[in-house]
Structure formats: C-alpha cells, structure tokens
Motif scaffolding. Structure first.
Motif, PDB file in Angstrom:
ATOM      1  N   PHE A 174       0.442   9.193  -5.489  1.00  0.00           N
ATOM      2  CA  PHE A 174      -0.299   8.610  -6.609  1.00  0.00           C
ATOM      3  C   PHE A 174       0.199   9.131  -7.961  1.00  0.00           C
ATOM      4  O   PHE A 174       0.497   8.352  -8.876  1.00  0.00           O
ATOM      5  CB  PHE A 174      -1.800   8.876  -6.461  1.00  0.00           C
ATOM      6  N   ASN A 175       0.277  10.436  -8.103  1.00  0.00           N
ATOM      7  CA  ASN A 175       0.688  11.010  -9.390  1.00  0.00           C
ATOM      8  C   ASN A 175       2.108  10.592  -9.766  1.00  0.00           C
ATOM      9  O   ASN A 175       2.399  10.292 -10.933  1.00  0.00           O
ATOM     10  CB  ASN A 175       0.585  12.533  -9.350  1.00  0.00           C
ATOM     11  N   GLU A 219       0.853  -1.200   0.000  1.00  0.00           N
ATOM     12  CA  GLU A 219       0.000   0.000   0.000  1.00  0.00           C
ATOM     13  C   GLU A 219       0.888   1.250   0.000  1.00  0.00           C
ATOM     14  O   GLU A 219       1.825   1.351   0.791  1.00  0.00           O
ATOM     15  CB  GLU A 219      -0.886   0.014   1.240  1.00  0.00           C
ATOM     16  N   GLN A 256       1.057   5.565   0.065  1.00  0.00           N
ATOM     17  CA  GLN A 256       0.308   6.746   0.493  1.00  0.00           C
ATOM     18  C   GLN A 256      -0.284   7.492  -0.707  1.00  0.00           C
ATOM     19  O   GLN A 256       0.337   7.591  -1.772  1.00  0.00           O
ATOM     20  CB  GLN A 256       1.222   7.697   1.273  1.00  0.00           C
ATOM     21  N   GLU A 257      -1.465   8.045  -0.502  1.00  0.00           N
ATOM     22  CA  GLU A 257      -2.176   8.743  -1.577  1.00  0.00           C
ATOM     23  C   GLU A 257      -1.372   9.884  -2.180  1.00  0.00           C
ATOM     24  O   GLU A 257      -1.500  10.186  -3.369  1.00  0.00           O
ATOM     25  CB  GLU A 257      -3.516   9.278  -1.063  1.00  0.00           C
ATOM     26  N   ASP A 258      -0.531  10.520  -1.364  1.00  0.00           N
ATOM     27  CA  ASP A 258       0.257  11.667  -1.841  1.00  0.00           C
ATOM     28  C   ASP A 258       1.173  11.288  -2.996  1.00  0.00           C
ATOM     29  O   ASP A 258       1.598  12.160  -3.783  1.00  0.00           O
ATOM     30  CB  ASP A 258       1.121  12.228  -0.699  1.00  0.00           C
ATOM     31  N   TYR A 303      -0.892  -0.853  -4.498  1.00  0.00           N
ATOM     32  CA  TYR A 303      -2.204  -0.237  -4.347  1.00  0.00           C
ATOM     33  C   TYR A 303      -2.022   1.197  -3.842  1.00  0.00           C
ATOM     34  O   TYR A 303      -1.146   1.471  -3.025  1.00  0.00           O
ATOM     35  CB  TYR A 303      -3.056  -1.012  -3.345  1.00  0.00           C
ATOM     36  N   CYS A 304      -2.867   2.087  -4.343  1.00  0.00           N
ATOM     37  CA  CYS A 304      -2.838   3.487  -3.909  1.00  0.00           C
ATOM     38  C   CYS A 304      -4.226   4.077  -4.112  1.00  0.00           C
ATOM     39  O   CYS A 304      -4.896   3.763  -5.109  1.00  0.00           O
ATOM     40  CB  CYS A 304      -1.792   4.262  -4.712  1.00  0.00           C
ATOM     41  N   LYS A 305      -4.662   4.885  -3.178  1.00  0.00           N
ATOM     42  CA  LYS A 305      -6.010   5.476  -3.232  1.00  0.00           C
ATOM     43  C   LYS A 305      -7.073   4.385  -3.346  1.00  0.00           C
ATOM     44  O   LYS A 305      -8.026   4.503  -4.129  1.00  0.00           O
ATOM     45  CB  LYS A 305      -6.109   6.475  -4.382  1.00  0.00           C
ATOM     46  N   ASN A 306      -6.861   3.292  -2.603  1.00  0.00           N
ATOM     47  CA  ASN A 306      -7.815   2.174  -2.542  1.00  0.00           C
ATOM     48  C   ASN A 306      -8.061   1.494  -3.899  1.00  0.00           C
ATOM     49  O   ASN A 306      -9.155   0.996  -4.160  1.00  0.00           O
ATOM     50  CB  ASN A 306      -9.159   2.644  -1.964  1.00  0.00           C
ATOM     51  N   GLN A 307      -7.051   1.503  -4.739  1.00  0.00           N
ATOM     52  CA  GLN A 307      -7.198   0.816  -6.022  1.00  0.00           C
ATOM     53  C   GLN A 307      -5.874   0.182  -6.438  1.00  0.00           C
ATOM     54  O   GLN A 307      -4.793   0.626  -6.049  1.00  0.00           O
ATOM     55  CB  GLN A 307      -7.697   1.775  -7.105  1.00  0.00           C
TER      56      GLN A 307
END
Length: 290
Positions: A242-243, A236, A238-240, A264-268
C-alpha cells in the motif's frame, strides 16, 4: 464528514446547458471542483454525469463511453442547428413514409458510418468553435468523423413524425443522424425532442432532478463512487504494498494486464494503474478518497 467526491447523475431538463448544471452544482453543493463529462445540447434532456472532487480526473474516461438516446424527428423542414431551437432554412412538401421505407433507410445508418459534424457544435477548427463561425454566418469545411451506430430502432410512426431509439458510440451527433436519414429519404427533417437515457452503465432511473439539487436535497451519500464509472480491468494488490503504491513506486503483479486498470488495495480503490514493465504495476492517477 464524508468527502464530496464521486459521480452525481443529474437528469438535465430542456433549456439548461451543461455549464448551467455545473454552476448550479457548485452553488448548491458549495464546491468549486466540479465538471461534466461532455456537452448535452440545451434542447436535450436526460443523463448528465457530474464529476465532483477528484472524480474530475476521470472525465476523459467517461466522455468516451457509449450513449443511448430516444428522440423524435419531424419531417418537412430543416433548421440551421438541425434541431427545434434553430431558424428554419428549408421546407419540403409533406411526405408520408411507410414503416418499411423508414426501416430500410435506418438500416443504412447502422454500423460504422461517417458523419459531418453540424456547424452548431463545440468542435474547434483553427482555435475557434464551430458554432462561433455559424453565428457569424460562416460555413466552415468540416472533416467527416467515423462513429458507430450499434442500433437504430423505430419506436413510433405518427404522420410526419417518428420516434426512435439510438445506441451509439461517443461523438455521435443525433442531429446529424436525423438530417442524413431525411436526405436518404429525399426529404428534410429536424430533431424536435431528444432524451439521453444512458451513458455507459449509468441510466436515467439513477438520476436526480435539478429541482432536488436546487432544494438542497442532495448530499455526499447521493454520489456514486468514481470507480463505478470506469470500465477498466480490476486489479487487487496485497496490503503490504500500500505505502509503495501511494508513493508512486512500482510493485509486483502476476496477473495479465490491460493497458490501464483499476487498482484496489486494503479494500479500497486507489486509482488507475499502468504496467511500466512486465510483472510490475504502479499508480498513474491516484484517486484515493482521503
């Protein structure tokens, strides 16, 4: 509209090639980007994972998964293909074996064993498939390959036929296993029925029929998410980040890492990752459903 990508499990009927099933999927699902995860012989039936859309990018991972088969072999003759679809080459006197005879012989083919691939197989030698040589009446020298038989169980004994269940590594030829077992018993035998009941974590009870496919009853909702077909470590992020992940950049990760892993990132599910250097990961194969 939900994208058509993922894993479609088909219960292949006898008489169909794996390529036939892919062609039917392309026709009835209206998609071109479809593939399968390894050939299942025309005389065999059972679990055939079909990869749709971006899932075609994970074919190598599914091809290497373990398999479970249930089959029936008949003693007394041997064919050129080692199964019931072939021409009879040899016959032998009818021998009736005891359960003890069979179990002792089957034990010899449990664990890591060497197999010679059958002439009627899709393995390439000098750029040509073995079955192409066989159809021209040519016998080609084949190197042995090591496979692993995790279990080889006797299910039923009835006269000159036995039914069995085999759990094995990818690349195992059940036809060759049957032939080798018969030779160990100083006899001949042919595979007359074969049902693949499991591929990796996918089992027969999860499969859809070819009839359902033809009747247009299958949709995107029947596809299994591709990450469920990957037996890899789950990471997993962190969402930060993602890009950065989506642009192929390396991002920090403090976890202990395998050689490859699911990211996985941002629950996907984003894709398959690698660690280019300690403490960092990046996406090596982007599989995000967009």
């Amino acid at each position: 509209m939900k994208l058509m990508q993922g894993i479609l499990l088909i219960n292949k009927d006898k008489g169909f090639t794996s390529h036939d099933v892919v062609a039917l999927c392309r026709k009835h699902l209206g998609l071109k980007k479809i593939g399968h995860t390894g050939t299942l012989d025309p005389m065999a039936r059972g679990v055939l994972p079909i990869l749709v859309g971006k899932a075609t990018k994970i074919s190598n991972y599914l091809m290497g998964q373990d398999k479970v088969y249930e089959g029936t072999m008949q003693f007394g003759y041997r064919t050129d293909t080692l199964d019931a679809d072939g021409e009879i080459l040899e016959v032998s006197p009818n021998k009736i074996f005891t359960e003890k005879d069979l179990l002792e012989a089957m034990k010899l083919f449990t664990g890591k064993i060497d197999q010679v691939p059958p002439m009627y197989s899709a393995i390439k030698i000098k750029g040509k498939k073995l079955y192409e040589y066989a159809r021209q009446g040519q016998e080609v020298e084949r190197k042995t390959r090591q496979v692993e038989i995790y279990s080889f169980d006797l299910l039923d004994l009835s006269g000159d036929q036995i039914s069995f269940r085999v759990s094995c590594s990818s690349g195992t030829y059940i036809r060759s296993l049957v032939d080798d077992l018969a030779r160990e018993l100083k006899s001949l035998a042919t595979l007359v029925d074969l049902n693949r009941v499991q591929v990796g974590n996918f089992s027969l009870d999860q499969c859809h029929s070819i009839l359902d496919l033809k009747e247009g009853k299958l949709s995107a909702g029947d596809l299994i998410p591709m990450d469920q077909g990957l037996d890899l470590q789950k990471i997993e992020v962190q969402e930060d980040y993602f890009n950065a992940l989506m642009f192929g950049q390396s991002v920090p990760c403090s976890q202990s890492l395998d050689k490859e892993f699911k990211v996985y990132c941002k629950n996907q599910f984003v894709g398959i990752g690698i660690s280019p250097y300690p403490g960092f990961i990046r996406i090596n194969k982007c599989l995000l459903e967009v």
